[in-house]
Write a protein that holds these residues in place. Structure first.
Motif, PDB file in Angstrom:
ATOM      1  N   TRP A  60       0.826  -1.208   0.000  1.00 57.98           N
ATOM      2  CA  TRP A  60       0.000   0.000   0.000  1.00 57.98           C
ATOM      3  C   TRP A  60       0.858   1.255   0.000  1.00 57.98           C
ATOM      4  CZ3 TRP A  60      -4.572  -0.319  -1.743  1.00 57.98           C
ATOM      5  CH2 TRP A  60      -5.341  -1.462  -1.537  1.00 57.98           C
ATOM      6  N   GLU A  61       2.031   1.159   0.601  1.00 59.76           N
ATOM      7  CA  GLU A  61       2.943   2.297   0.574  1.00 59.76           C
ATOM      8  C   GLU A  61       3.372   2.607  -0.862  1.00 59.76           C
ATOM      9  OE1 GLU A  61       3.057   0.412   4.621  1.00 59.76           O
ATOM     10  OE2 GLU A  61       3.162  -0.340   2.556  1.00 59.76           O
ATOM     11  N   GLU A  62       3.648   1.552  -1.652  1.00 62.52           N
ATOM     12  CA  GLU A  62       3.978   1.745  -3.061  1.00 62.52           C
ATOM     13  C   GLU A  62       2.767   2.273  -3.832  1.00 62.52           C
ATOM     14  OE1 GLU A  62       5.455  -1.913  -4.603  1.00 62.52           O
ATOM     15  OE2 GLU A  62       7.225  -1.952  -3.309  1.00 62.52           O
ATOM     16  N   TYR A  63       1.592   1.845  -3.443  1.00 60.97           N
ATOM     17  CA  TYR A  63       0.363   2.316  -4.083  1.00 60.97           C
ATOM     18  C   TYR A  63       0.261   3.838  -3.963  1.00 60.97           C
ATOM     19  CZ  TYR A  63      -4.741   2.844  -4.778  1.00 60.97           C
ATOM     20  OH  TYR A  63      -5.996   3.226  -5.204  1.00 60.97           O
ATOM     21  N   LYS A  64       0.565   4.358  -2.790  1.00 56.91           N
ATOM     22  CA  LYS A  64       0.502   5.801  -2.594  1.00 56.91           C
ATOM     23  C   LYS A  64       1.554   6.517  -3.435  1.00 56.91           C
ATOM     24  CE  LYS A  64       0.246   9.403   0.923  1.00 56.91           C
ATOM     25  NZ  LYS A  64       0.237   9.714   2.376  1.00 56.91           N
ATOM     26  N   GLU A  65       2.737   5.949  -3.540  1.00 61.63           N
ATOM     27  CA  GLU A  65       3.785   6.558  -4.358  1.00 61.63           C
ATOM     28  C   GLU A  65       3.375   6.595  -5.826  1.00 61.63           C
ATOM     29  OE1 GLU A  65       6.531   8.131  -3.315  1.00 61.63           O
ATOM     30  OE2 GLU A  65       5.573   7.828  -1.348  1.00 61.63           O
ATOM     31  N   MET A  66       2.741   5.521  -6.297  1.00 59.71           N
ATOM     32  CA  MET A  66       2.261   5.501  -7.678  1.00 59.71           C
ATOM     33  C   MET A  66       1.138   6.521  -7.878  1.00 59.71           C
ATOM     34  SD  MET A  66       4.185   3.382  -9.297  1.00 59.71           S
ATOM     35  CE  MET A  66       5.497   3.888  -8.167  1.00 59.71           C
ATOM     36  N   ALA A  67       0.319   6.718  -6.849  1.00 57.55           N
ATOM     37  CA  ALA A  67      -0.764   7.712  -6.925  1.00 57.55           C
ATOM     38  C   ALA A  67      -0.188   9.114  -7.090  1.00 57.55           C
ATOM     39  CB  ALA A  67      -1.612   7.642  -5.656  1.00 57.55           C
ATOM     40  N   LYS A  68       0.888   9.399  -6.374  1.00 54.40           N
ATOM     41  CA  LYS A  68       1.546  10.700  -6.492  1.00 54.40           C
ATOM     42  C   LYS A  68       2.159  10.867  -7.884  1.00 54.40           C
ATOM     43  CE  LYS A  68       2.828  11.103  -1.598  1.00 54.40           C
ATOM     44  NZ  LYS A  68       3.957  11.117  -0.638  1.00 54.40           N
ATOM     45  N   LYS A  69       2.740   9.791  -8.380  1.00 49.89           N
ATOM     46  CA  LYS A  69       3.434   9.866  -9.662  1.00 49.89           C
ATOM     47  C   LYS A  69       2.464  10.196 -10.794  1.00 49.89           C
ATOM     48  CE  LYS A  69       6.840   7.324 -12.408  1.00 49.89           C
ATOM     49  NZ  LYS A  69       7.686   6.095 -12.481  1.00 49.89           N
TER      50      LYS A  69
END
Length: 439
Positions: free
Chosen positions: A175-184
């Motif tokens: 989920w932490e990576e999910y948030k980073e992808m959301a920002k990207k």
């Protein structure tokens, strides 16, 4: 209005699907597994009515009717879950309910305590061997059996592969990576979101469970209600940060407005029960071949923790005069290879039957998903999912509150505040029914 002493005892006993039969019967359950149900003359021709909403059910019914002229089933496509349940109870009270109905596992206890479904234990002896342990546990309450399991729902991450490639996104494993992808993706196009915050009750319960939440527990005839426990509040905090930072918005699931955003390339993914693969395929047909499926993200502090987003059973509603034929059909629909194939291909349902798990269709590519064998990773994942979750005594109302309140969350109205409100309402509702709450 408070419930009677006998119904109160039944409520205490019946609603804890995750507790053992020994513990439950120790709370004062009445023995019901030998209850006789109406049987049908073997030569009689019978017509049964069946209410349900899942894609594939109607096709399975048509297949059954071609092979079983002595028992004809009429399928009525209904709204899903909380929309149809009140109508079911109204029909039951009016003695004009269908014989068969699709009911979610989470809602089954409510039907049991309100005497809306038949205990079919006497007519299902030995059938447990045809289903996964989790599937059969989901319909077994105290010493009764209240349905034939159809599916379970490991959560999948369903995403637009072409748009992930366009924005340089990788499939998030956490989920932490999910948030980073959301920002990207937001940095490249503010009008596009990786996903959205859903108001689906089983979805929210699954995310909380994945984090380690336990909303309900039953001990010494007293209920512990912890919808606002630490794990759930951590999930709320994560999604609130996504909303506050403008990465996602709260939206209602299963709406034309939502699928239009997907069709317009504005929402790129949806982490939902695997049955949602069929819903998306039917709802955004113009993007066929562009979608892909992966396992759901996990939390860094809880790796390899996968959960189910529910599932449902085929139940025999109270008053059915042909329970034996109804059970014959329900068992067939969950275990017949041709029927199971229809439920998988039309409804994206993950089989609860052992026969279903051997279906060759689970090894086939799916055209809408670019020929990907979308079910392959879930064979292993489904084996690691444990039935360690207790649904509450009034889970229908909790689910309704989630559906009604979650679309309204925002920067001003937080998810945490909404969870607290749902918690307080649940405690009050349970106490109002005359049950003991320990917190």
């Amino acid at each position: 209005m408070k419930i009677s002493r006998s119904l109160k005892r039944a409520l205490v006993v019946s609603v804890s699907l995750a507790l053992s039969v020994t513990a439950l019967t120790g709370c004062g359950a009445d023995k019901s597994s030998d209850k006789e149900l109406p049987s049908t003359d073997s030569d009689a021709k019978v017509k049964l009515e069946f209410w349900g909403w899942a894609p594939g059910y109607e096709d399975a019914v048509k297949l059954w009717n071609t092979k079983h002229p002595e028992t004809q089933v009429t399928f009525t496509q209904t709204p899903s879950t909380n929309e149809i349940y009140p109508k079911m109870f109204t029909a039951i009270k009016a003695n004009n309910a269908p014989c068969l109905a699709q009911i979610e596992y989470s809602s089954l206890p409510n039907f049991v305590i309100q005497q809306g479904v038949e205990d079919i234990a006497a007519l299902t002896k030995g059938m447990d061997k045809d289903f996964t342990e989790d599937g059969w546990k989901s319909v077994s309450i105290a010493d009764g059996v209240y349905g034939i399991p159809v599916d379970t729902a490991p959560i999948a991450f369903i995403y637009r592969k072409d748009l992930f490639d366009k924005y340089g996104l990788t499939v998030p494993k956490t989920w932490e990576e999910y948030k980073e992808m959301a920002k990207k993706v937001k940095n490249q196009d503010p009008s596009v979101s990786i996903g959205y915050y859903s108001n689906d009750a089983n979805w929210f319960a699954a995310l909380a469970r994945q984090k380690g939440a336990k909303w309900f527990d039953l001990k010494d005839d007293s209920w512990s209600v912890s919808i606002d426990d630490k794990a759930t509040m951590e999930v709320a905090e994560f999604w609130q940060s996504m909303i506050d930072e403008g990465l996602v918005s709260a939206q209602e699931s299963y709406t034309p407005a939502l699928y239009k955003q997907m069709a317009d390339d504005k929402i790129l993914s949806e982490p939902f029960g695997i049955w949602d693969t069929a819903v998306i395929a039917q709802s955004v047909q113009g993007s066929s071949g562009k979608w892909a499926v992966a396992p759901m993200p996990v939390w860094k502090d809880r790796p390899d923790t996968y959960v189910s987003a529910g599932g449902s059973a085929t139940t025999v509603l109270k008053g059915c005069k042909n329970a034996d034929r109804a059970i014959e059909f329900a068992h067939w629909m969950s275990t017949d290879p041709e029927a199971v194939k229809l439920l998988i291909t039309k409804g994206g349902l993950w089989p609860a039957s052992l026969e279903g798990l051997q279906s060759p269709v689970l090894d086939e590519g799916v055209e809408f998903y670019g020929g990907q064998k979308i079910y392959e990773p879930f064979k292993e994942i489904s084996r690691s999912i444990k039935l360690d979750w207790t649904w509450g005594p009034l889970q229908n109302q909790v689910n309704k509150d989630i559906v009604d309140f979650m679309p309204k969350v925002s920067k001003e109205k937080s998810i945490a505040d909404t969870v607290t409100e749902i918690q307080n309402r649940a405690v009050k509702d349970i106490k109002d029914k005359g049950l003991t709450v320990s917190n």
